[in-house]
Design an enzyme around this catalytic site. Sequence first.
Site, PDB file in Angstrom:
ATOM      1  N   GLU A 192       0.833  -1.208   0.000  1.00  0.00           N
ATOM      2  CA  GLU A 192       0.000   0.000   0.000  1.00  0.00           C
ATOM      3  C   GLU A 192       0.871   1.263   0.000  1.00  0.00           C
ATOM      4  O   GLU A 192       0.369   2.375   0.013  1.00  0.00           O
ATOM      5  CB  GLU A 192      -0.930  -0.012   1.220  1.00  0.00           C
ATOM      6  CG  GLU A 192      -2.217  -0.788   0.987  1.00  0.00           C
ATOM      7  CD  GLU A 192      -2.026  -2.237   0.572  1.00  0.00           C
ATOM      8  OE1 GLU A 192      -1.379  -2.997   1.318  1.00  0.00           O
ATOM      9  OE2 GLU A 192      -2.499  -2.619  -0.514  1.00  0.00           O
ATOM     10  N   ASN A 269      -0.920  -7.002  -4.432  1.00  0.00           N
ATOM     11  CA  ASN A 269      -1.484  -6.123  -5.467  1.00  0.00           C
ATOM     12  C   ASN A 269      -0.395  -5.318  -6.169  1.00  0.00           C
ATOM     13  O   ASN A 269       0.591  -4.935  -5.549  1.00  0.00           O
ATOM     14  CB  ASN A 269      -2.486  -5.153  -4.834  1.00  0.00           C
ATOM     15  CG  ASN A 269      -1.828  -4.241  -3.798  1.00  0.00           C
ATOM     16  OD1 ASN A 269      -1.532  -4.683  -2.687  1.00  0.00           O
ATOM     17  ND2 ASN A 269      -1.580  -2.993  -4.147  1.00  0.00           N
ATOM     18  N   ASP A 311      -7.324  -4.575  -5.390  1.00  0.00           N
ATOM     19  CA  ASP A 311      -6.458  -5.003  -4.272  1.00  0.00           C
ATOM     20  C   ASP A 311      -6.634  -6.488  -3.976  1.00  0.00           C
ATOM     21  O   ASP A 311      -6.670  -6.905  -2.828  1.00  0.00           O
ATOM     22  CB  ASP A 311      -6.709  -4.163  -3.002  1.00  0.00           C
ATOM     23  CG  ASP A 311      -5.684  -4.465  -1.910  1.00  0.00           C
ATOM     24  OD1 ASP A 311      -4.505  -4.706  -2.256  1.00  0.00           O
ATOM     25  OD2 ASP A 311      -6.058  -4.485  -0.728  1.00  0.00           O
TER      26      ASP A 311
HETATM   27 CA   LIG Z   1      -2.824  -5.132  -0.743  1.00  0.00          CA
END
Ligand SMILES: [Ca+2]
Length: 581
Positions: A192, A269, A311
Amino acid sequence: MAGAGVSLALALMTAPAQAAGVTDEDILNDQQTTDDVVSYGLGPQGQRYSPLDKINRDTIGQLTPIWAFSFGGEKQRGQESQPLIKDGVMYVTGSYSRLYAIDTKTGEELWEYEARLPDGIMPCCDVVNRGAALYGDKVYFATLDAKLVALDAKTGKTVWRKTMGDYKAGYSATAAPMIVNGKIITGVSGGEFGVVGKVEARDTETGELVWSRPVIEGHMGTLNGEESTMTGTLNASWEGDMWKWGGGATWNGGTYDPETNLIYYGTGNPAPWNSHLRPGDNLYSSSTLALDPDTGEIKWHLQTTPHDGWDFDGVNEFVAFDMEKDGEVIKAGAKADRNGFFFVADRETGKPLSVTPFVTKITWAEGWDLETNKPIVIPEGRPGNPAEADGTKGKSVYSCPSFLGGKNWMPMGYSPKSKLFYVPANEWCMDIWNEPVTYKKGAAYLGAGFTIKPLYEDYIGALRAIDPTTGEIKWEYKNPAPVWGGVLSTAGDLVFFGTPEGFIKAFDAESGEELWKFQTGSGVVSSPVTWEEDGEQYMAVVSGWGGAVPLWGGEVAKSVKYLNQGGMVWVFKLPKDAGRT
Ligand SMILES: [Ca+2]
Ligand SMILES: [Ca+2]
């Protein structure tokens, strides 16, 4: 057993001599050796199955707590750890990068290690730790500031401490390390924040890096201190410079199969979440990778969400198992992906054999095309491009599963006895939309907004028994709160599994009937283990509600606000005369 024979032979060929303590052979044979638990997953394949059967359908009603241990301090939050057991000592990690050695008979603490964490660490999803690794005379674990620590297993004194990534750039670590052929294998968190995921192997004695394999195409690997090969082909599936901060965090650890001699590691992701900023498949994000344990070279990849825009981290564990189908035994592996599909693949080649939904609603894809090896994507399921709207916010879509996944980090189990997988699943969706974003070191790199919502009124969590030969759900247990803990199955025809409501429960492995439960005082979001000592079978589980749900769960988080935090490990066994009539 043929599997054990192969494992032993491999261990003898490749293992460096060990003076004492845990050996490669111990780790490879962990599932069969019931007097210890020396690996995350009860064996490197991660099946989380034990051949112990003294605790079974008939005796489970008499299972009794014998001691409980508090992690203490003022620090609680999520407790996601799986204990390890060796020679009468339990090694268990707690939140905030703590590790405890405890006497398995009495529950007395032998030593405690608490990492001194710097200010400014950036764990995305709570201050959890999922477990340690044992090898030789040392115990290892990763800390929230992205360090890997080796401690003397007898004393808890630090032997070495190495940096896996720059915490100021958003790197952190929460997964249990894995030992493969005398090397310690790790990944990193931070998807992230635009970190670049990687899998690394270090020398267990010195902590020196042996190889490093970044998982985003364009980055260079290393082997023995020198550049090895590029990951993928530069700009083949990424445009411009976006690969430089491309995500793919390898945050959930891996598994290893001695028969194929492959490490299986999932990748998170691609960064940022806003997929319109990075056209292409974005290899090797949201994938399972098979790696050569000697060099870190990628042997195959299975990208479970190409060009991920939701995600859907592909980090969930790939569990090796032998699948009997149409009179054949197939060397298979399975993964219950965050994106809602249950993948069964050939574990030698990565080729999917079947891809079936394990949650009730999936809005991003209709299914999987086995011919092209691609998802059948539903274009309207992708959140819109801000550039096609007012430039600040793209079209919002209602998307299922939510980004917390049909299944998140919590490990599933496979029973070679029932031939079923036991998968912790959640039924939830989200409103998700895209926003503009640019990379800035140490800042959140999402370019998206979201609200998670329950799909049904009566339950969110479910434990589902899946037949891997058909994808059929044989039974399910529904739970009001979202489930967030791992599974243990045994030859006693039991499946142990904890709930955020605080119970550790046992289910009949064949029918799903709930046979036993015990209230631990806080939510169970960890993975239970079992072992045998002096002829008696023990079971242990960590209790302490937390993890990503209270932090990211939107409407779902509000619905479970009443749950209390904690930090305990509970140990159970049968009374001495149990089972005698
Ligand atoms: Ca993630
Ligand atoms: Ca064992």
